[in-house]
Design an enzyme around this catalytic site. Structure first.
Site, PDB file in Angstrom:
ATOM      1  N   GLU A 272       0.859  -1.182   0.000  1.00 44.98           N
ATOM      2  CA  GLU A 272       0.000   0.000   0.000  1.00 44.98           C
ATOM      3  C   GLU A 272       0.897   1.234   0.000  1.00 44.98           C
ATOM      4  O   GLU A 272       1.787   1.342   0.838  1.00 44.98           O
ATOM      5  CB  GLU A 272      -0.892   0.007   1.247  1.00 44.98           C
ATOM      6  CG  GLU A 272      -1.882  -1.141   1.279  1.00 44.98           C
ATOM      7  CD  GLU A 272      -2.741  -1.090   2.523  1.00 44.98           C
ATOM      8  OE1 GLU A 272      -3.319  -0.029   2.800  1.00 44.98           O
ATOM      9  OE2 GLU A 272      -2.815  -2.105   3.231  1.00 44.98           O
ATOM     10  N   ARG A 468       7.808 -13.768   7.408  1.00 39.86           N
ATOM     11  CA  ARG A 468       8.211 -12.363   7.409  1.00 39.86           C
ATOM     12  C   ARG A 468       9.677 -12.247   7.852  1.00 39.86           C
ATOM     13  O   ARG A 468      10.157 -13.013   8.677  1.00 39.86           O
ATOM     14  CB  ARG A 468       7.311 -11.568   8.360  1.00 39.86           C
ATOM     15  CG  ARG A 468       7.648 -10.092   8.457  1.00 39.86           C
ATOM     16  CD  ARG A 468       6.751  -9.411   9.481  1.00 39.86           C
ATOM     17  NE  ARG A 468       5.412  -9.213   8.972  1.00 39.86           N
ATOM     18  CZ  ARG A 468       5.040  -8.155   8.262  1.00 39.86           C
ATOM     19  NH1 ARG A 468       5.913  -7.217   7.959  1.00 39.86           N
ATOM     20  NH2 ARG A 468       3.797  -8.033   7.854  1.00 39.86           N
ATOM     21  N   LYS A 478       5.673   2.037   9.775  1.00 40.09           N
ATOM     22  CA  LYS A 478       5.596   3.378   9.176  1.00 40.09           C
ATOM     23  C   LYS A 478       5.263   4.430  10.222  1.00 40.09           C
ATOM     24  O   LYS A 478       5.809   5.537  10.220  1.00 40.09           O
ATOM     25  CB  LYS A 478       4.544   3.376   8.064  1.00 40.09           C
ATOM     26  CG  LYS A 478       4.897   2.455   6.908  1.00 40.09           C
ATOM     27  CD  LYS A 478       3.669   2.080   6.090  1.00 40.09           C
ATOM     28  CE  LYS A 478       3.992   0.974   5.113  1.00 40.09           C
ATOM     29  NZ  LYS A 478       2.806   0.431   4.454  1.00 40.09           N
TER      30      LYS A 478
END
Length: 755
Positions: A272, A468, A478
Site C-alpha cells: 500500500e 516475514r 511506518k
C-alpha cells in the site's frame, strides 16, 4: 467422530491413538475412512491395510476428500498394497481432480494389478549392483545404500521395499564378506574448527539458527533459490495446492487463465503506498517480484527498479473500483453480503455477536449500498460486510467503508472504498496472477480469498505464504518511523540509520548484496529475526570484490619528511584498485614532503601494549610507496597538544622491515564523513519504548576528513573501501565544493584492523 476403539482397530498403539484424537481434522477424516472400510463387514483388518488407511488419512488433500471411497476400495481388495502405490494414487487423483477420474488410468498410475516377482527384484538388484561394483568395493559398507535403493525403485516402483532391501544386504555380504573390525569402527569425525578467541563475539542462538538456515535452505542467487528450493505449483495446476477449492467452473476458468498468461508465471508485489519500503519488503520483491500518496508510490517503484526488477505492468487497485463495486452488488444479490450499521468497536474481537442486520432483505441491502455510494451516510454509519468466518475466528469481515477523502488517482469519484480483504483476491483474479505470494499473517485469510473468487465464479489464483523478515535493533513500522522523523531523531525516510530500502541505498548497501542476502536466507514459512551483522557480512563480501580501494584519513596528523628531497621520489605513483588481483585497474596518488596519517597510528607515550605502528622508538612502513618512517621530533602548540611530527624516511629493505604498514594521504582533499552506528540500544526497541531506547551516539560526523584527490570527482552512490577503515559511499548531500561520505559497513567483525 473417531473413537479410541476405531483407531485401535486400524492397528494404532494406545499412545498413538490418544495423540491422533487431539487432531480434530485428522480424526474427522479417519472416521470417514473407517466408515467406508467397515462396509465390508470385516471384524478385523490386517496390519498392512490398517497402516495404509491411516497413511491415507494423513496424506489426503481437501480437494480430493470425495475420492476416499475409491481409494479405500482398492486398499481393501488389495489393488493398492504399498505406500508407493498409495502415494501414486493420491497424486493421480490430485492431478485429475478438475479433469475427472478415469478408472483405468487411475489403476495404471497406481500400479493396480502389477505383479512384481522375486525374480524381477533379484534381476533389478543384480543390474544396479553390477553398475556400482567398483565403487562399492572401494567404499565397502560406508557406501550410500540409499542411492542403490533409489535406482532400484526407479526400475520397480511397485516392488516390495522390504524384500528389495533384504536382497541388497545379501548381495553386499556376498560381494564384501562379513564386516571387518575396520568396517565396524566409528567413522572419523571431521576436524573441529579452531576455537574462537575468548574476546571474540559469541554467536547467539538466533545467529546460529540463521547460519544453519543459510547452509541448508539458502542459495547464492534468487534465480537459483527459486529454481532449486521453491516448490510452487505449475501454471494452471492450482487445484494441486493445499486448501484450494474446486467448483464445476474450475476446469474452464483455469483453461482460460492458462491461455491468457501463455503458460507464464505472473506474480505481483502489492504494497500500500502509504510509506516507503523496508528490508522486509526486499524479500517480498525478490520472491514476488488506503491513505495513498503519490510520492510513496513513486518511491516504491524506484526501489523495485533499484533492486533490479522491471515490472511487466504497473497496476492500481483503483483501476478496478467499478468492477469491484459491481461484484459487491452481485454478492449482495446472492445473499453473501449485507449492509451493516454496527460501530467499529462492536465488530472488533473474536467473540462478537452476529450483526442484527445480517439477515436483512436483499433489496434493502442493495438500496442501502447504493445510498452509501451516493454519499447518503456519514463515515462509520454503514459498512458492507461479507457473510463468512475467517480461520482466526473473525466473523463477517468488512468489504466496503465510507471515507470522504479524495483518492490520489480517482479524485472525488468515490466515497466508498474496498478493504484489503475484499480487494486482494479479486484484483489478483482480474490480473490473472498465477502465484499470489504474501507473508504468513495472511494465511488466516486464505479461505476468504478462495471463497470470494468462487462465490463470484471467477478465476481463483493460489495464495502462497512465506515467513516475514524482521531485523533486530530497528523499527520498520511506518507510524514509528514517522514519529522518529517528527521528533528529529532521524532526518527522513532515507536516514542511513533506518532499514528502509531508501536508507540502505543511501548508506551505500548495493542492491545486489540485498538480493544475495535474501537468497541466502532461503524460503521458509517461519518468521525470521536477524541481527544487522548478518546483512553486514553479505554486504562486505560483495563490496570486497566491487568497491575499489583508496586511502583516506579520518582524523589526521601531519608528518613532514625531513629528508624528502634526498629520496628522489616521483610526484605520483600508481596503486591498484584491487591489490589482490594481478590484473587490477589502477589509480594515481600524490607523493609529497608533507603527508597525513591517522592520529591513532601514532603512540607518543608507548603506553598501548602490543602497539605495532609508529612510536618514538618504533618505525612504521607506508603502504605502496616503499618507505619506512622514523620519528625525529614532535611539534606541539602552546597548550602542549601534538600538531605535527618530523620524520626521516628510508627505502624499505630486508634489514629495516617494520612491524606494520599504515595508510596515508598527500595533497589531500577535505571531505565530510558520517559514521553510523545502531539507532537503538536494545534488540527489540518496541519492547523498550522505542523513543526512549534511541542510541544518542548513533551518528558521528567528521568534518575535516582527508581523502585522496583521485576520488575527489566521485558521484553520488559511488562506493570505496577506505583502506584499514571500512567501506564508504558518496552521500546525496555532496556538493561540487565538498564530498560527503557515509560509512556503509566496517571491516570484518567490526574491527578496523589497525595493527
Amino acid at each position: 467422530m473417531t473413537t479410541t476403539e476405531d483407531l485401535l482397530w486400524l492397528g494404532l498403539s494406545a499412545s498413538k491413538a490418544a495423540e491422533t484424537l487431539k487432531n480434530p481434522k485428522l480424526s474427522e477424516i479417519i472416521a470417514q475412512i473407517i466408515k467406508e472400510s467397515k462396509t465390508a463387514e470385516e471384524a478385523e483388518i490386517s496390519k498392512q491395510k490398517g497402516t495404509l488407511l491411516y497413511q491415507l488419512a494423513t496424506k489426503i488433500k481437501p480437494q480430493i476428500v470425495g475420492q476416499i471411497p475409491l481409494v479405500v476400495k482398492y486398499v481393501q481388495n488389495e489393488g493398492i498394497k504399498s505406500e508407493p502405490q498409495l502415494n501414486a494414487a493420491i497424486e493421480y487423483l490430485l492431478s485429475n481432480s478438475v479433469k475427472g477420474i478415469d478408472i483405468s488410468a487411475f489403476e495404471k498410475a497406481s500400479g493396480v494389478g502389477v505383479v512384481v516377482t522375486v525374480d524381477d527384484i533379484e534381476d533389478a538388484v543384480s543390474k544396479v549392483i553390477s553398475k556400482n561394483t567398483d565403487q562399492i568395493k572401494a567404499e565397502r559398507y560406508s557406501f550410500n545404500v540409499g542411492k542403490l535403493l533409489g535406482e532400484i525403485r526407479a526400475i520397480l516402483p511397485w516392488g516390495d521395499g522390504a524384500y528389495i532391501k533384504k536382497e541388497v544386504d545379501l548381495r553386499f555380504l556376498e560381494l564384501l564378506g562379513p564386516k571387518t573390525a575396520e568396517d565396524l569402527a566409528p567413522k572419523k569425525k571431521p576436524e573441529k574448527k579452531p576455537a574462537a578467541p575468548k574476546d571474540a563475539p559469541k554467536k547467539n542462538e538466533k545467529a546460529q539458527a540463521i547460519q544453519k538456515e543459510e547452509e541448508t535452505d539458502g542459495a547464492e542467487t534468487m534465480d537459483e533459490l527459486l529454481k532449486t528450493r521453491a516448490r510452487f505449483h505449475e501454471v494452471g495446476e492450482n487445484f494441486k495446492t493445499d486448501g484450494y477449492v474446486t467448483t464445476p467452473q474450475t476446469a474452464r476458468l483455469l483453461a482460460e487463465h492458462v491461455k491468457k498468461v501463455g503458460g507464464q508465471v505472473v506474480t505481483r508485489f502489492p504494497p500500500e503506498p502509504n510509506g516507503v519500503l523496508h528490508i522486509g519488503h526486499a524479500k517480498a520483491i525478490n520472491i514476488n517480484f488506503e491513505k495513498e500518496e503519490e510520492k510513496f508510490f513513486t518511491a516504491i517503484e524506484d526501489m523495485v527498479n533499484w533492486l533490479g526488477y522491471k515490472p511487466a505492468e504497473i497496476t492500481h487497485s483503483s483501476d478496478n473500483f467499478q468492477q469491484l463495486y459491481e461484484w459487491a452488488v452481485i454478492l449482495i444479490k446472492k445473499g453473501h453480503a449485507y449492509v451493516c450499521h454496527q460501530k467499529v468497536e462492536e465488530m472488533r474481537g473474536f467473540e462478537v455477536q452476529l450483526s442484527p442486520w445480517r439477515e436483512r432483505p436483499t433489496q434493502e441491502s442493495l438500496q442501502l449500498f447504493e445510498d452509501m455510494k451516493n454519499g447518503k451516510f456519514d463515515e462509520g454509519e454503514a459498512t458492507l460486510r461479507l457473510k463468512l468466518t475467517l480461520e482466526e475466528g473473525k466473523v463477517d469481515p468488512v468489504a466496503y467503508r465510507i471515507k470522504y477523502v479524495p483518492h490520489h488517482r480517482t479524485g472525488n469519484q468515490w466515497c466508498i472504498y474496498p478493504t484489503y480483504d475484499y480487494t486482494h483476491c479479486l484484483c489478483d483474479s482480474i490480473e490473472n496472477i498465477t502465484h499470489s505470494l504474501c507473508t504468513k499473517e495472511f494465511q488466516s485469510r486464505r479461505s476468504s480469498y478462495y471463497w470470494l473468487c468462487n462465490a463470484l465464479d471467477i478465476y481463483c489464483p493460489v495464495q502462497w505464504e512465506y515467513g516475514r523478515l524482521n531485523v533486530n535493533y530497528t523499527v520498520v513500522s511506518k507510524r514509528k518511523i514517522l514519529k522518529l522523523i517528527t521528533t528529529k531523531t532521524v532526518n527522513d525516510w532515507d536516514d542511513p540509520r533506518l532499514f528502509t530500502l531508501t536508507a540502505l541505498r543511501r548508506r551505500g548497501i548495493p542492491s545486489e548484496a540485498i538480493n544475495r542476502f535474501v537468497a541466502k536466507l532461503g524460503l521458509t514459512m517461519s518468521q525470521m529475526v536477524i541481527d544487522p551483522h548478518v546483512l553486514d557480512a553479505t554486504v562486505r563480501d560483495y563490496l570486497n570484490s566491487h568497491a575499489p580501494r583508496t586511502m583516506a584519513v579520518l582524523d589526521g596528523l601531519k608528518l613532514t619528511i625531513r629528508n624528502f628531497d634526498a629520496l628522489n621520489l616521483p610526484a605520483e605513483i600508481e596503486v591498484p584498485d584491487f591489490p589482490e588481483l594481478a590484473d587490477s585497474s589502477k589509480h594515481r596518488i600524490s607523493v609529497d614532503r608533507e603527508i597525513f596519517i591517522e592520529k591513532s597510528d601514532y603512540d607518543s607515550e608507548g603506553k598501548e601494549k602490543g602497539f605495532r605502528r609508529l612510536m618514538k622508538n618504533q618505525s612504521v612502513g607506508l603502504k605502496y610507496v616503499g618507505l619506512v618512517l622514523r620519528v625525529v621530533e614532535e611539534l606541539k602548540d602552546s597548550q602542549g597538544n601534538l600538531t605535527e611530527l618530523v620524520v626521516e624516511a628510508e627505502a624499505l629493505n630486508d634489514q629495516n622491515k617494520p612491524k606494520a604498514f599504515i595508510h596515508w594521504v598527500a595533497k589531500p582533499v577535505t571531505a565530510e564523513v558520517r559514521l553510523y552506528d545502531r539507532l537503538f540500544k536494545s534488540k527489540n526497541p518496541e519492547e523498550a519504548g522505542f523513543l526512549d531506547d534511541v542510541n544518542k551516539d548513533s551518528l558521528t560526523i567528521l568534518y575535516t576528513a582527508l581523502i585522496d584527490k583521485s576520488i575527489a570527482a566521485s558521484k553520488i552512490y559511488d562506493r570505496f573501501q577506505f583502506e584499514r577503515i571500512g567501506y564508504f559511499c558518496v552521500d546525496k548531500d555532496s556538493t561540487s565544493a565538498k564530498l560527503v561520505f557515509n560509512r556503509t559497513v566496517m571491516l570484518k567483525d567490526g574491527n578496523t584492523a589497525k595493527n
